[in-house]
Design a protein around this motif. Structure first.
Motif, PDB file in Angstrom:
ATOM      1  N   LEU A  91      39.536  32.421  52.694  1.00  0.00           N
ATOM      2  CA  LEU A  91      38.503  32.332  51.670  1.00  0.00           C
ATOM      3  C   LEU A  91      38.181  33.701  51.080  1.00  0.00           C
ATOM      4  CD1 LEU A  91      36.586  30.557  50.121  1.00  0.00           C
ATOM      5  CD2 LEU A  91      34.948  30.723  52.002  1.00  0.00           C
ATOM      6  N   LEU A  92      37.981  34.707  51.948  1.00  0.00           N
ATOM      7  CA  LEU A  92      37.652  36.042  51.453  1.00  0.00           C
ATOM      8  C   LEU A  92      38.793  36.635  50.639  1.00  0.00           C
ATOM      9  CD1 LEU A  92      35.715  37.953  54.274  1.00  0.00           C
ATOM     10  CD2 LEU A  92      34.907  37.301  52.013  1.00  0.00           C
ATOM     11  N   THR A  93      40.013  36.454  51.115  1.00  0.00           N
ATOM     12  CA  THR A  93      41.161  36.988  50.387  1.00  0.00           C
ATOM     13  C   THR A  93      41.269  36.363  49.008  1.00  0.00           C
ATOM     14  OG1 THR A  93      42.378  37.387  52.438  1.00  0.00           O
ATOM     15  CG2 THR A  93      43.663  37.278  50.415  1.00  0.00           C
ATOM     16  N   ALA A  94      41.063  35.047  48.930  1.00  0.00           N
ATOM     17  CA  ALA A  94      41.125  34.367  47.639  1.00  0.00           C
ATOM     18  C   ALA A  94      40.040  34.881  46.701  1.00  0.00           C
ATOM     19  CB  ALA A  94      40.987  32.859  47.835  1.00  0.00           C
ATOM     20  N   ILE A  95      38.822  35.031  47.217  1.00  0.00           N
ATOM     21  CA  ILE A  95      37.711  35.502  46.392  1.00  0.00           C
ATOM     22  C   ILE A  95      37.970  36.915  45.886  1.00  0.00           C
ATOM     23  CG2 ILE A  95      35.278  36.211  46.476  1.00  0.00           C
ATOM     24  CD1 ILE A  95      34.793  33.796  48.325  1.00  0.00           C
ATOM     25  N   ILE A  96      38.412  37.802  46.773  1.00  0.00           N
ATOM     26  CA  ILE A  96      38.663  39.185  46.381  1.00  0.00           C
ATOM     27  C   ILE A  96      39.825  39.271  45.390  1.00  0.00           C
ATOM     28  CG2 ILE A  96      39.432  41.450  47.224  1.00  0.00           C
ATOM     29  CD1 ILE A  96      37.931  40.777  49.850  1.00  0.00           C
ATOM     30  N   THR A  97      40.913  38.569  45.680  1.00  0.00           N
ATOM     31  CA  THR A  97      42.091  38.615  44.808  1.00  0.00           C
ATOM     32  C   THR A  97      41.776  38.098  43.414  1.00  0.00           C
ATOM     33  OG1 THR A  97      43.560  38.286  46.705  1.00  0.00           O
ATOM     34  CG2 THR A  97      44.480  37.852  44.532  1.00  0.00           C
ATOM     35  N   LEU A  98      41.064  36.980  43.337  1.00  0.00           N
ATOM     36  CA  LEU A  98      40.773  36.370  42.039  1.00  0.00           C
ATOM     37  C   LEU A  98      39.683  37.114  41.279  1.00  0.00           C
ATOM     38  CD1 LEU A  98      40.959  32.616  43.114  1.00  0.00           C
ATOM     39  CD2 LEU A  98      42.684  33.961  41.897  1.00  0.00           C
ATOM     40  N   SER A  99      39.097  38.138  41.907  1.00  0.00           N
ATOM     41  CA  SER A  99      38.129  38.990  41.222  1.00  0.00           C
ATOM     42  C   SER A  99      38.780  40.285  40.750  1.00  0.00           C
ATOM     43  CB  SER A  99      36.952  39.320  42.149  1.00  0.00           C
ATOM     44  OG  SER A  99      36.298  38.155  42.568  1.00  0.00           O
ATOM     45  N   LEU A 100      39.595  40.894  41.614  1.00  0.00           N
ATOM     46  CA  LEU A 100      40.225  42.180  41.292  1.00  0.00           C
ATOM     47  C   LEU A 100      41.439  42.018  40.389  1.00  0.00           C
ATOM     48  CD1 LEU A 100      40.026  44.040  44.729  1.00  0.00           C
ATOM     49  CD2 LEU A 100      38.455  44.145  42.787  1.00  0.00           C
ATOM     50  N   TYR A 101      42.094  40.853  40.467  1.00  0.00           N
ATOM     51  CA  TYR A 101      43.258  40.582  39.623  1.00  0.00           C
ATOM     52  C   TYR A 101      42.920  39.375  38.752  1.00  0.00           C
ATOM     53  CZ  TYR A 101      45.625  43.722  42.836  1.00  0.00           C
ATOM     54  OH  TYR A 101      45.972  44.812  43.587  1.00  0.00           O
ATOM     55  N   PRO A 102      42.154  39.612  37.694  1.00  0.00           N
ATOM     56  CA  PRO A 102      41.587  38.499  36.926  1.00  0.00           C
ATOM     57  C   PRO A 102      42.627  37.642  36.216  1.00  0.00           C
ATOM     58  CG  PRO A 102      41.229  40.594  35.798  1.00  0.00           C
ATOM     59  CD  PRO A 102      41.763  40.918  37.151  1.00  0.00           C
ATOM     60  N   TRP A 103      42.396  36.337  36.315  1.00  0.00           N
ATOM     61  CA  TRP A 103      43.130  35.349  35.546  1.00  0.00           C
ATOM     62  C   TRP A 103      42.318  35.079  34.265  1.00  0.00           C
ATOM     63  CZ3 TRP A 103      45.029  31.001  39.386  1.00  0.00           C
ATOM     64  CH2 TRP A 103      45.839  31.598  40.375  1.00  0.00           C
ATOM     65  N   PRO A 104      42.850  34.287  33.334  1.00  0.00           N
ATOM     66  CA  PRO A 104      42.063  33.978  32.124  1.00  0.00           C
ATOM     67  C   PRO A 104      40.655  33.484  32.459  1.00  0.00           C
ATOM     68  CG  PRO A 104      44.304  33.224  31.824  1.00  0.00           C
ATOM     69  CD  PRO A 104      44.210  33.726  33.247  1.00  0.00           C
ATOM     70  N   VAL A 105      40.559  32.602  33.456  1.00  0.00           N
ATOM     71  CA  VAL A 105      39.267  32.234  34.036  1.00  0.00           C
ATOM     72  C   VAL A 105      39.241  32.844  35.429  1.00  0.00           C
ATOM     73  CG1 VAL A 105      37.803  30.353  34.841  1.00  0.00           C
ATOM     74  CG2 VAL A 105      39.140  30.067  32.746  1.00  0.00           C
ATOM     75  N   SER A 106      38.292  33.738  35.680  1.00  0.00           N
ATOM     76  CA  SER A 106      38.309  34.480  36.946  1.00  0.00           C
ATOM     77  C   SER A 106      36.911  34.612  37.522  1.00  0.00           C
ATOM     78  CB  SER A 106      38.919  35.869  36.744  1.00  0.00           C
ATOM     79  OG  SER A 106      38.153  36.608  35.812  1.00  0.00           O
ATOM     80  N   PRO A 108      33.700  36.755  38.767  1.00  0.00           N
ATOM     81  CA  PRO A 108      33.094  38.046  38.426  1.00  0.00           C
ATOM     82  C   PRO A 108      33.098  38.983  39.635  1.00  0.00           C
ATOM     83  CG  PRO A 108      31.397  36.379  38.738  1.00  0.00           C
ATOM     84  CD  PRO A 108      32.717  35.663  38.801  1.00  0.00           C
ATOM     85  N   LEU A 109      33.065  40.293  39.377  1.00  0.00           N
ATOM     86  CA  LEU A 109      33.163  41.269  40.456  1.00  0.00           C
ATOM     87  C   LEU A 109      31.967  41.222  41.406  1.00  0.00           C
ATOM     88  CD1 LEU A 109      34.653  44.403  38.633  1.00  0.00           C
ATOM     89  CD2 LEU A 109      35.769  42.932  40.319  1.00  0.00           C
ATOM     90  N   TRP A 110      30.801  40.775  40.909  1.00  0.00           N
ATOM     91  CA  TRP A 110      29.632  40.738  41.792  1.00  0.00           C
ATOM     92  C   TRP A 110      29.791  39.682  42.888  1.00  0.00           C
ATOM     93  CZ3 TRP A 110      27.391  36.010  42.142  1.00  0.00           C
ATOM     94  CH2 TRP A 110      27.478  35.143  41.059  1.00  0.00           C
ATOM     95  N   PHE A 111      30.654  38.695  42.640  1.00  0.00           N
ATOM     96  CA  PHE A 111      30.769  37.587  43.579  1.00  0.00           C
ATOM     97  C   PHE A 111      31.349  38.024  44.931  1.00  0.00           C
ATOM     98  CE2 PHE A 111      32.635  33.535  45.134  1.00  0.00           C
ATOM     99  CZ  PHE A 111      31.470  32.791  45.177  1.00  0.00           C
ATOM    100  N   PRO A 112      32.512  38.713  44.976  1.00  0.00           N
ATOM    101  CA  PRO A 112      33.004  39.160  46.279  1.00  0.00           C
ATOM    102  C   PRO A 112      32.081  40.169  46.948  1.00  0.00           C
ATOM    103  CG  PRO A 112      34.308  40.118  44.527  1.00  0.00           C
ATOM    104  CD  PRO A 112      33.449  39.064  43.907  1.00  0.00           C
ATOM    105  N   VAL A 113      31.398  40.987  46.135  1.00  0.00           N
ATOM    106  CA  VAL A 113      30.455  41.958  46.707  1.00  0.00           C
ATOM    107  C   VAL A 113      29.351  41.228  47.463  1.00  0.00           C
ATOM    108  CG1 VAL A 113      28.741  43.723  46.174  1.00  0.00           C
ATOM    109  CG2 VAL A 113      30.936  43.711  44.962  1.00  0.00           C
ATOM    110  N   LEU A 114      28.820  40.159  46.856  1.00  0.00           N
ATOM    111  CA  LEU A 114      27.760  39.387  47.490  1.00  0.00           C
ATOM    112  C   LEU A 114      28.260  38.691  48.753  1.00  0.00           C
ATOM    113  CD1 LEU A 114      24.897  38.202  47.428  1.00  0.00           C
ATOM    114  CD2 LEU A 114      25.772  36.389  45.924  1.00  0.00           C
ATOM    115  N   VAL A 115      29.432  38.086  48.678  1.00  0.00           N
ATOM    116  CA  VAL A 115      29.979  37.363  49.833  1.00  0.00           C
ATOM    117  C   VAL A 115      30.256  38.313  50.990  1.00  0.00           C
ATOM    118  CG1 VAL A 115      31.943  36.009  50.665  1.00  0.00           C
ATOM    119  CG2 VAL A 115      30.970  35.521  48.418  1.00  0.00           C
TER     120      VAL A 115
END
Length: 198
Positions: A91-106, A108-115
């Motif tokens: 879960l954490l890897t998916a959240i971090i990856t999909l934030s740092l390597y943005p897709w067209p819909v991605s 936001p950077l605050w989300f992994p920071v909060l988690v």
């Protein structure tokens, strides 16, 4: 998969858990390469679907290894350690990856920071409770379970590229924050109870 081990440590259930852990870097590779293809202006959609497949198989294996452990009495001390590592790692890897390597819909950077901040607070709190009281009992709260479910939904929202469902991310962020505050409150009460007992 708790309880005393009455079977070899490397059970079928634990092997499935290891496969889940090995699928994490597979997911990352496909997700990152898809993000690169998007950035270069030639999105390779098959890379995204490979990332989706790796994530779905890994997530589904969580229920499978748990069922096998219960059904065939393959509960083991190794499983107790590996299972949460695999779950949280995925879960954490998916959240971090999909934030740092943005897709067209991605995400936001605050989300992994909060988690991550919530998980760090929980770990530090457990350490402090262990140090001051000598006893730590961490039970998942209702808010924590809702937060985890919504985090998974937020990841699914990105994997499926659904632009109109951004509310899922905000709901996941809200419940992640509330669950973190709830764990802090429980920890403070436990510390206060220990202090009164002395």
């Amino acid at each position: 998969r708790g309880g005393s081990a009455r079977c070899p440590a490397m059970t079928v259930a634990n092997q499935i858990t290891l496969v889940r852990i090995l699928l994490i870097p597979v997911f990352v590779v496909f997700a990152v390469y898809y993000a690169d293809s998007v950035r270069e202006g030639a999105a390779l959609d098959w890379l995204r679907w490979c990332a989706v497949a790796a994530f779905v198989v890994a997530a589904a294996s969580d229920g499978i290894d748990g069922w096998i452990a219960r059904r065939f009495n393959q509960r083991s001390a190794l499983g107790v350690v590996l299972d949460p590592i695999a779950d949280k790692g995925l879960l954490l890897t998916a959240i971090i990856t999909l934030s740092l390597y943005p897709w067209p819909v991605s995400l936001p950077l605050w989300f992994p920071v909060l988690v991550i901040a919530r998980d760090v607070v929980i770990l530090v709190g457990c350490g402090l409770l262990k140090f001051f009281t000598g006893d730590v009992e961490v039970r998942p709260s209702v808010l924590g379970k809702i937060a985890t479910a919504l985090q998974m939904a937020a990841v699914a929202w990105v994997l499926l590229q659904i632009p109109q469902e951004r509310w899922v991310v905000w709901a996941a962020g809200l419940f992640t924050l509330l669950s973190g505050l709830g764990y802090i409150w429980r920890g403070m009460n436990a510390m206060g109870g220990a202090a009164k007992a002395e």
